[in-house]
Each structure stands twice: as C-alpha cells, then as structure tokens.
Enzyme design. Structure first.
Site, mmCIF file in Angstrom:
data_model
loop_
_atom_site.group_PDB
_atom_site.id
_atom_site.type_symbol
_atom_site.label_atom_id
_atom_site.label_comp_id
_atom_site.label_asym_id
_atom_site.label_seq_id
_atom_site.Cartn_x
_atom_site.Cartn_y
_atom_site.Cartn_z
ATOM 1 N N HIS A 1 0.840 -1.211 0.000
ATOM 2 C CA HIS A 1 0.000 0.000 0.000
ATOM 3 C C HIS A 1 0.876 1.262 0.000
ATOM 4 O O HIS A 1 0.592 2.226 -0.708
ATOM 5 C CB HIS A 1 -0.884 0.046 1.252
ATOM 6 C CG HIS A 1 -1.892 -1.060 1.355
ATOM 7 N ND1 HIS A 1 -2.006 -1.861 2.455
ATOM 8 C CD2 HIS A 1 -2.849 -1.491 0.482
ATOM 9 C CE1 HIS A 1 -2.989 -2.733 2.278
ATOM 10 N NE2 HIS A 1 -3.505 -2.548 1.085
ATOM 11 N N ARG B 1 -2.135 -6.083 -8.380
ATOM 12 C CA ARG B 1 -1.032 -6.996 -8.080
ATOM 13 C C ARG B 1 -0.838 -8.050 -9.151
ATOM 14 O O ARG B 1 0.259 -8.367 -9.526
ATOM 15 C CB ARG B 1 -1.271 -7.664 -6.722
ATOM 16 C CG ARG B 1 -1.074 -6.737 -5.553
ATOM 17 C CD ARG B 1 -1.641 -7.307 -4.306
ATOM 18 N NE ARG B 1 -3.069 -7.552 -4.480
ATOM 19 C CZ ARG B 1 -3.823 -8.188 -3.621
ATOM 20 N NH1 ARG B 1 -3.308 -8.685 -2.544
ATOM 21 N NH2 ARG B 1 -5.115 -8.334 -3.851
HETATM 22 N N1 COA Z 1 0.112 -4.308 -2.285
HETATM 23 C C1 COA Z 1 -0.147 -5.374 -1.530
HETATM 24 N N2 COA Z 1 -1.390 -5.749 -1.189
HETATM 25 C C2 COA Z 1 -2.397 -4.985 -1.621
HETATM 26 C C3 COA Z 1 -2.202 -3.862 -2.410
HETATM 27 C C4 COA Z 1 -0.874 -3.527 -2.736
HETATM 28 N N3 COA Z 1 -0.587 -2.474 -3.482
HETATM 29 N N4 COA Z 1 -3.387 -3.312 -2.693
HETATM 30 C C5 COA Z 1 -4.303 -4.085 -2.121
HETATM 31 N N5 COA Z 1 -3.718 -5.088 -1.473
HETATM 32 C C6 COA Z 1 -4.383 -6.162 -0.760
HETATM 33 C C7 COA Z 1 -5.017 -5.783 0.503
HETATM 34 O O1 COA Z 1 -4.131 -5.940 1.574
HETATM 35 C C8 COA Z 1 -6.205 -6.704 0.568
HETATM 36 O O2 COA Z 1 -5.838 -7.940 1.127
HETATM 37 P P1 COA Z 1 -6.920 -8.875 1.831
HETATM 38 O O3 COA Z 1 -8.009 -9.147 0.819
HETATM 39 O O4 COA Z 1 -6.131 -10.074 2.190
HETATM 40 O O5 COA Z 1 -7.437 -8.094 3.015
HETATM 41 C C9 COA Z 1 -6.574 -6.925 -0.878
HETATM 42 O O6 COA Z 1 -5.452 -6.577 -1.601
HETATM 43 C C10 COA Z 1 -7.701 -6.094 -1.400
HETATM 44 O O7 COA Z 1 -7.997 -5.121 -0.475
HETATM 45 P P2 COA Z 1 -8.252 -3.600 -0.643
HETATM 46 O O8 COA Z 1 -7.339 -2.973 -1.617
HETATM 47 O O9 COA Z 1 -8.259 -3.030 0.708
HETATM 48 O O10 COA Z 1 -9.632 -3.612 -1.301
HETATM 49 P P3 COA Z 1 -10.961 -4.149 -0.735
HETATM 50 O O11 COA Z 1 -11.409 -5.130 -1.744
HETATM 51 O O12 COA Z 1 -10.898 -4.579 0.672
HETATM 52 O O13 COA Z 1 -11.824 -2.821 -0.760
HETATM 53 C C11 COA Z 1 -12.829 -0.866 -1.770
HETATM 54 C C12 COA Z 1 -11.961 -2.098 -1.938
HETATM 55 C C13 COA Z 1 -12.794 -0.326 -0.373
HETATM 56 C C14 COA Z 1 -12.257 0.169 -2.700
HETATM 57 C C15 COA Z 1 -14.256 -1.232 -2.199
HETATM 58 O O14 COA Z 1 -14.722 -2.327 -1.456
HETATM 59 C C16 COA Z 1 -15.218 -0.079 -2.027
HETATM 60 O O15 COA Z 1 -15.187 0.861 -2.787
HETATM 61 N N6 COA Z 1 -16.127 -0.166 -1.040
HETATM 62 C C17 COA Z 1 -17.168 0.817 -0.819
HETATM 63 C C18 COA Z 1 -18.514 0.346 -1.412
HETATM 64 C C19 COA Z 1 -18.541 0.609 -2.896
HETATM 65 O O16 COA Z 1 -18.604 1.732 -3.337
HETATM 66 N N7 COA Z 1 -18.461 -0.468 -3.689
HETATM 67 C C20 COA Z 1 -18.358 -0.352 -5.124
HETATM 68 C C21 COA Z 1 -19.646 -0.475 -5.790
HETATM 69 S S1 COA Z 1 -20.291 -2.113 -5.641
#
Ligand code: COA
Length: 162
Positions: free
Chosen positions: A19, A92
């Site tokens: 991140h 990723r």
């Molecule tokens: N390097 C390493 N790991 C990474 C990374 C990076 N650059 N970017 C993401 N990850 C990992 C995270 O650690 C996470 O791991 P986990 O699944 O084991 O916890 C995973 O990738 C994905 O997580 P994250 O990037 O936090 O995304 P998310 O899927 O949890 O959430 C949101 C994404 C918050 C953007 C999305 O759910 C959202 O917009 N929510 C609000 C509701 C909405 O508007 N939804 C869209 C319309 S349906």
C-alpha cells in the site's frame, strides 16, 4: 496539469509495504492523497478503524500531503463529498483485474466524472495481501519484509496473547 487530490481507498487491515508503495507513487502524481479506510461488509477486520488509522499515521512519517480518513457507504459518494475526481488502486496480478475492472466500471457508470487510476504493484510486493500477512503473524512467522515496523509490533502484540 497536475491534479490536486486523489482518493486511495481500501480496507488497510493492516497497511502493508504494498500500500505504501502505491501511496508514494500516487504522491508523485497528486499534491494530496486521501487514504480512505472503507467499511467492507464482506470483510471482518482484525483491527478497528481507529487502530488502522493510527498504524497508517505512524507509517507515513508525518507526511502532510497524506490525509487519513474513513468512510461508510459507496465510494462514489465519498469521492464526491471530498471534491475529488480520481481514485488510485494498485493491481497486483491478473487475479485482481476482473474485480477491479468490475468496480471501476460500476463506479464510472454511477458517476461518469470519477475515474480510477491503476498502478502495477512493485515486483517486491505483488504477492502480499493483508490476509496472508495476518496468517504468517498468527503462526509467529516474520512479517518484517511486508509491513512497516509499527504494524509488525502490533501484530506481535495481538498474536502473542493467542
Ligand atoms: N500491495 C499489496 N497488497 C495490496 C495492495 C498492494 N498495493 N493493494 C491491495 N492489497 C491487498 C489488501 O491488503 C487486501 O488484502 P486482503 O483481501 O487479504 O485483506 C486486498 O489486496 C484487497 O484489499 P483492498 O485494496 O483493501 O480492497 P478491498 O477489496 O478490501 O476494498 C474498496 C476495496 C474499499 C475500494 C471497495 O470495497 C469499495 O469501494 N467499497 C465501498 C462500497 C462501494 O462503493 N463499492 C463499489 C460499488 S459495488
């Protein structure tokens, strides 16, 4: 022209070097980046929102160009509320693509003025995720190469007791 503001949303449960790599690169494109910690209905977190915020704060070394916030509800509504136009996301692997493509497409349909900017995660971090890091820490493995020191310390504290 350089855009002033971007939103970097995610669960950040906890923040990793992956991140922070995306954040650092985002700050080369935007004056300010808001790290927006999202409430994700499908993910039960290990850390509270306050802890996640605190760990990010400790990991960014007082960078004034980073704002840490949290939101509940749709990302498009949050982006509108803070008057931003761009969202940053890290990709990723191919496996991320479908999910990210779907989210970016839904978001753009709901708000055509918003756009998502994808950055390829650095080769050193493309294989890590918050879930795998928590699993390694739970079994007392080393997470030094994956997370900043404040996160490593906190993970140790949590799993020492279990
Ligand atoms: N390097 C390493 N790991 C990474 C990374 C990076 N650059 N970017 C993401 N990850 C990992 C995270 O650690 C996470 O791991 P986990 O699944 O084991 O916890 C995973 O990738 C994905 O997580 P994250 O990037 O936090 O995304 P998310 O899927 O949890 O959430 C949101 C994404 C918050 C953007 C999305 O759910 C959202 O917009 N929510 C609000 C509701 C909405 O508007 N939804 C869209 C319309 S349906």
């Amino acid at each position: 022209m350089k855009e002033t503001l971007a939103v970097y949303p995610g669960s950040f449960d906890p923040v990793t070097f992956g991140h922070l790599d995306i954040l650092t690169r985002g700050l080369e494109l935007f004056d300010k980046v808001i790290i927006a910690i999202a409430y994700n209905i499908e993910k039960q977190g290990l850390f509270t929102f306050e802890e996640r915020k605190d760990l990010i704060q400790q990991s960014i070394n007082g960078n004034n160009n980073v704002i840490i916030d949290s939101f509940d509800g749709l990302l498009i509504d949050y982006v509108k509320k803070v008057n931003a136009r761009f969202v940053i996301r890290g990709l990723r692997a191919m496996s991320d693509f479908e999910y990210e493509f779907q989210m970016a497409s839904i978001n753009r349909t709901l708000n055509p003025e918003m756009d998502t900017l994808f950055m390829m995660t650095s080769k050193d971090y493309f294989f890590i995720s918050s879930r795998t890091i928590k699993e390694v820490a739970a079994f007392h493995g080393s997470v030094t190469n994956f997370v900043p020191p404040p996160v490593e310390r906190r993970l140790k504290e949590i799993f020492e007791k279990r």
